[in-house]
Design a protein around this motif. Structure first.
Motif, PDB file in Angstrom:
ATOM      1  N   CYS A   1      -5.075   2.800  -2.975  1.00 42.21           N
ATOM      2  CA  CYS A   1      -3.811   2.661  -2.992  1.00 42.21           C
ATOM      3  C   CYS A   1      -3.001   1.901  -1.991  1.00 42.21           C
ATOM      4  CB  CYS A   1      -3.529   4.440  -2.615  1.00 42.21           C
ATOM      5  SG  CYS A   1      -1.535   4.580  -2.877  1.00 42.21           S
ATOM      6  N   HIS A   2      -3.663   1.668  -0.581  1.00 40.08           N
ATOM      7  CA  HIS A   2      -2.854   0.762   0.233  1.00 40.08           C
ATOM      8  C   HIS A   2      -3.095  -0.554  -0.314  1.00 40.08           C
ATOM      9  CE1 HIS A   2      -2.958   4.087   3.020  1.00 40.08           C
ATOM     10  NE2 HIS A   2      -4.477   4.419   2.828  1.00 40.08           N
ATOM     11  N   ALA A   3      -4.038  -0.964  -0.964  1.00 42.81           N
ATOM     12  CA  ALA A   3      -3.858  -2.623  -1.608  1.00 42.81           C
ATOM     13  C   ALA A   3      -2.901  -2.527  -2.433  1.00 42.81           C
ATOM     14  CB  ALA A   3      -5.348  -2.755  -2.116  1.00 42.81           C
TER      15      ALA A   3
ATOM     16  N   ARG B   1       0.047  -0.829  -2.889  1.00 43.74           N
ATOM     17  CA  ARG B   1       1.112  -0.668  -2.176  1.00 43.74           C
ATOM     18  C   ARG B   1       1.605  -1.927  -1.512  1.00 43.74           C
ATOM     19  NH1 ARG B   1       1.138   4.547   1.531  1.00 43.74           N
ATOM     20  NH2 ARG B   1       3.305   3.933   1.887  1.00 43.74           N
ATOM     21  N   ARG B   2       0.486  -2.509  -0.631  1.00 40.78           N
ATOM     22  CA  ARG B   2       0.663  -3.844  -0.115  1.00 40.78           C
ATOM     23  C   ARG B   2       1.307  -4.715  -1.133  1.00 40.78           C
ATOM     24  NH1 ARG B   2       0.570  -6.537   4.390  1.00 40.78           N
ATOM     25  NH2 ARG B   2      -0.387  -8.706   4.425  1.00 40.78           N
ATOM     26  N   ALA B   3       0.430  -4.879  -2.095  1.00 37.90           N
ATOM     27  CA  ALA B   3       0.574  -5.935  -3.237  1.00 37.90           C
ATOM     28  C   ALA B   3       2.484  -5.543  -3.637  1.00 37.90           C
ATOM     29  CB  ALA B   3      -0.041  -5.816  -4.536  1.00 37.90           C
TER      30      ALA B   3
ATOM     31  N   SER C   1       4.957  -4.328  -2.128  1.00 41.57           N
ATOM     32  CA  SER C   1       5.823  -4.597  -1.144  1.00 41.57           C
ATOM     33  C   SER C   1       6.108  -6.224  -1.154  1.00 41.57           C
ATOM     34  CB  SER C   1       5.296  -3.979   0.201  1.00 41.57           C
ATOM     35  OG  SER C   1       4.359  -4.772   0.606  1.00 41.57           O
ATOM     36  N   LEU C   2       5.170  -6.715  -1.521  1.00 39.49           N
ATOM     37  CA  LEU C   2       5.043  -8.257  -1.468  1.00 39.49           C
ATOM     38  C   LEU C   2       5.889  -8.929  -2.645  1.00 39.49           C
ATOM     39  CD1 LEU C   2       1.742  -9.269   0.153  1.00 39.49           C
ATOM     40  CD2 LEU C   2       3.905  -9.221   1.019  1.00 39.49           C
TER      41      LEU C   2
ATOM     42  N   HIS D   1       4.700   7.191  -2.682  1.00 46.13           N
ATOM     43  CA  HIS D   1       3.113   7.292  -2.647  1.00 46.13           C
ATOM     44  C   HIS D   1       2.969   8.789  -2.446  1.00 46.13           C
ATOM     45  CE1 HIS D   1      -0.805   7.513  -0.220  1.00 46.13           C
ATOM     46  NE2 HIS D   1      -1.122   7.586  -1.656  1.00 46.13           N
TER      47      HIS D   1
END
Length: 112
Positions: free
Chosen positions: A36-38, A40-42, A44-45, A53
């Motif tokens: 999930c963190h990966a 979410r980071r993608a 946001s970019l 979440h």
């Protein structure tokens, strides 16, 4: 003897690339290859659209990412209940499923 003739052709279908590659929600299995963190980071970019979440304590589903504006039309508890009842039975813990939601709000206003 006749001469061999060859023709080449190309058909192309060109559409706009959709970012993010899912529209409304993403359901991540507990053992999915991407966390999930990966994701979410993608997100946001890639987009300005805010996603909420929702972390679950479940043996199959680990996380739900859902567009924030959808949670203005349907409570988070209802979304989680829907995912657990209808999506969980058809997914494995290693999968990531995209979910398109059409949430309709009906208002009944009493006459004065």
């Amino acid at each position: 003897m006749s001469e061999l003739q060859t023709k080449n052709g190309l058909v192309a279908r060109i559409t706009e690339y959709q970012i993010p590659p899912f529209r409304d929600a993403l359901v991540l299995g507990r053992e999915a290859s991407i966390g999930c963190h990966a994701v979410r980071r993608a997100l946001s970019l890639l987009v300005k659209t805010p996603f909420t979440h929702i972390e679950l304590d479940d043996e199959v589903i680990g996380d739900i990412l859902i567009r924030e504006n959808l949670l203005r039309r349907m409570p988070q508890e209802q979304v989680v209940a829907f995912v657990l009842e209808h999506i969980k039975p058809m997914m494995g813990a290693e999968e990531v499923l995209q979910v398109d939601l059409d949430i309709e709000v009906t208002m009944i206003v009493p006459t004065l």
